[in-house]
Scaffold this active site. Sequence first.
Site, short mmCIF file in Angstrom:
data_model
loop_
_atom_site.label_atom_id
_atom_site.label_comp_id
_atom_site.label_asym_id
_atom_site.label_seq_id
_atom_site.Cartn_x
_atom_site.Cartn_y
_atom_site.Cartn_z
N GLU A 84 -5.21 -0.57 -8.10
CA GLU A 84 -4.25 0.49 -8.44
C GLU A 84 -3.03 -0.23 -9.03
O GLU A 84 -2.38 -1.01 -8.35
CB GLU A 84 -3.88 1.23 -7.14
CG GLU A 84 -3.49 2.66 -7.31
CD GLU A 84 -3.16 3.34 -5.97
OE1 GLU A 84 -3.01 2.66 -4.93
OE2 GLU A 84 -3.05 4.57 -5.98
N ASN A 122 -3.62 6.13 -1.31
CA ASN A 122 -3.27 6.50 0.06
C ASN A 122 -2.74 7.92 0.20
O ASN A 122 -2.77 8.49 1.28
CB ASN A 122 -2.30 5.48 0.65
CG ASN A 122 -3.04 4.23 1.06
OD1 ASN A 122 -4.14 4.31 1.62
ND2 ASN A 122 -2.49 3.07 0.75
N SER A 151 0.83 -1.20 0.00
CA SER A 151 0.00 0.00 0.00
C SER A 151 0.86 1.25 0.00
O SER A 151 0.34 2.35 -0.19
CB SER A 151 -0.92 -0.01 1.22
OG SER A 151 -0.17 -0.20 2.39
N HIS A 194 -2.27 -3.12 -6.42
CA HIS A 194 -2.78 -2.75 -5.10
C HIS A 194 -4.30 -2.92 -5.06
O HIS A 194 -5.05 -2.12 -5.62
CB HIS A 194 -2.38 -1.29 -4.80
CG HIS A 194 -2.76 -0.81 -3.45
ND1 HIS A 194 -2.99 0.50 -3.14
CD2 HIS A 194 -2.94 -1.50 -2.29
CE1 HIS A 194 -3.30 0.61 -1.87
NE2 HIS A 194 -3.29 -0.58 -1.33
N1 CAA Z 1 -15.94 -11.03 0.97
C1 CAA Z 1 -16.99 -11.16 0.14
N2 CAA Z 1 -18.08 -10.37 0.21
C2 CAA Z 1 -18.10 -9.43 1.18
C3 CAA Z 1 -17.03 -9.23 2.09
C4 CAA Z 1 -15.92 -10.09 1.95
N3 CAA Z 1 -14.84 -9.97 2.74
N4 CAA Z 1 -17.34 -8.20 2.91
C5 CAA Z 1 -18.57 -7.77 2.55
N5 CAA Z 1 -19.01 -8.51 1.51
C6 CAA Z 1 -20.25 -8.30 0.76
C7 CAA Z 1 -21.50 -8.59 1.53
O1 CAA Z 1 -21.85 -9.94 1.45
C8 CAA Z 1 -22.51 -7.70 0.84
O2 CAA Z 1 -22.92 -8.29 -0.38
P1 CAA Z 1 -24.28 -7.81 -1.17
O3 CAA Z 1 -24.04 -6.42 -1.65
O4 CAA Z 1 -24.39 -8.80 -2.30
O5 CAA Z 1 -25.38 -7.88 -0.15
C9 CAA Z 1 -21.71 -6.46 0.51
O6 CAA Z 1 -20.33 -6.88 0.47
C10 CAA Z 1 -21.87 -5.38 1.53
O7 CAA Z 1 -21.51 -5.90 2.80
P2 CAA Z 1 -22.39 -5.77 4.13
O8 CAA Z 1 -23.85 -5.71 3.77
O9 CAA Z 1 -21.93 -6.80 5.11
O10 CAA Z 1 -21.93 -4.42 4.80
P3 CAA Z 1 -21.85 -2.98 4.22
O11 CAA Z 1 -22.96 -2.66 3.27
O12 CAA Z 1 -21.65 -2.15 5.42
O13 CAA Z 1 -20.51 -3.00 3.36
C11 CAA Z 1 -18.20 -2.71 3.07
C12 CAA Z 1 -19.29 -3.37 3.92
C13 CAA Z 1 -18.20 -3.33 1.68
C14 CAA Z 1 -16.88 -3.04 3.76
C15 CAA Z 1 -18.50 -1.17 2.98
O14 CAA Z 1 -18.69 -0.65 4.27
C16 CAA Z 1 -17.39 -0.40 2.32
O15 CAA Z 1 -17.31 -0.35 1.10
N6 CAA Z 1 -16.53 0.23 3.14
C17 CAA Z 1 -15.39 1.01 2.65
C18 CAA Z 1 -14.25 0.07 2.39
C19 CAA Z 1 -13.04 0.80 1.91
O16 CAA Z 1 -12.97 2.00 1.81
N7 CAA Z 1 -12.02 -0.01 1.58
C20 CAA Z 1 -10.74 0.52 1.19
C21 CAA Z 1 -9.85 0.55 2.39
S1 CAA Z 1 -8.28 1.20 1.97
C22 CAA Z 1 -7.45 -0.11 1.37
O17 CAA Z 1 -7.86 -1.23 1.35
C23 CAA Z 1 -6.10 0.18 0.81
C24 CAA Z 1 -5.01 0.56 1.71
O18 CAA Z 1 -3.88 0.53 1.22
C25 CAA Z 1 -5.14 1.00 3.10
#
Ligand code: CAA
Length: 300
Positions: A151, A189, A118, A139
């Site tokens: 990315e 990031n 990252s 990424h």
């Molecule tokens: N594997 C498979 N499916 C998953 C999953 C996983 N690990 N986690 C969630 N899901 C699925 C759920 O089953 C659900 O599916 P449907 O749409 O078909 O119903 C969907 O994703 C949404 O999940 P939830 O209903 O449980 O919960 P939610 O609506 O609150 O979504 C989330 C959860 C997808 C995590 C959402 O909150 C989100 O998009 N959050 C932001 C995440 C983000 O910003 N990620 C980037 C972080 S930075 C990074 O990764 C890079 C770095 O370098 C730091």
Amino acid sequence: MKNITVIGSGTMGNGIAHVFAQTGYDVTLVDISKEALDRGLKTIAKNLDRQVAKGSLTEADKTATLARINPVTDLAAGVTHADLVVEAATENVDLKLKIFRDMDAAAPAHCILASNTSSISITRIAAVTKRPEQVIGMHFMNPVPVMKLVEVIRGYNTTDAITGTIMDLSKKLGKVPVEVNDYPGFVANKILMPMINEAIITLHEGTAGVEEIDTVMKLGMAHPMGPLRLADFIGLDVCLYILRVLQEGFGNPKYAPCPLLVNMVQAGHLGDKTGKGFYEYTDPKNLVVAERFRKKELIG
Ligand code: CAA
């Protein structure tokens, strides 16, 4: 491109193995212990179950996906037949440099070496190999099976052909790749971490509480998670590490991490993974602001 090796079976590694195997690739998943591999495979099975429950995957596809993943504990053996390796080990420079040296020695000459880092420079990683033109950043975002972005980071020597191959491959995985150059924090990031840091500064200054800050960003800017909840989700240690990379890489004080973030990391309040951060995670269905931040007079 047929055989894919993923190094590391933690949150990112098991997610990456999941999407490659689901797309039909043979995946070798490498980690240092059988226990770590078992945990990774269990998580993949659990996440595939979610997809089956939602009707987006059949039970037969789930079984076939899991059957395509071959867990191994020996890195050299794991990369011998690889066309592409995606490294997703712990975010530690020395560890990544060692893994890339070892992979370079053991992987076939045509094999592309990618890192899911990252924040660590792809050019620096590439420099310890004899094939810097075939080293690239791939990424993925957490949770990998859900988030569309990859990315794609070009190191200083990465060729157009290798970049094109990884862009095409990412599309085959159902992702949307974005090509970026290799500078600190890349794009994701470099923009995300100052926003998270600013949210922590806003809390630290006493302008508003945890829920208020997150609600402003969720409802006002349509972010799925508020920045403080997202910081817990990513890991406060990871956020701090990336801010230090930005601060050192650009030499600009605007990236200086908020002292509250530094304190929380030193105290071991790292977010979801330790059960405590800006929120407490004792009951996963019930998100509660951490006790310290409930006493508003102590915040500012
Ligand atoms: N594997 C498979 N499916 C998953 C999953 C996983 N690990 N986690 C969630 N899901 C699925 C759920 O089953 C659900 O599916 P449907 O749409 O078909 O119903 C969907 O994703 C949404 O999940 P939830 O209903 O449980 O919960 P939610 O609506 O609150 O979504 C989330 C959860 C997808 C995590 C959402 O909150 C989100 O998009 N959050 C932001 C995440 C983000 O910003 N990620 C980037 C972080 S930075 C990074 O990764 C890079 C770095 O370098 C730091």
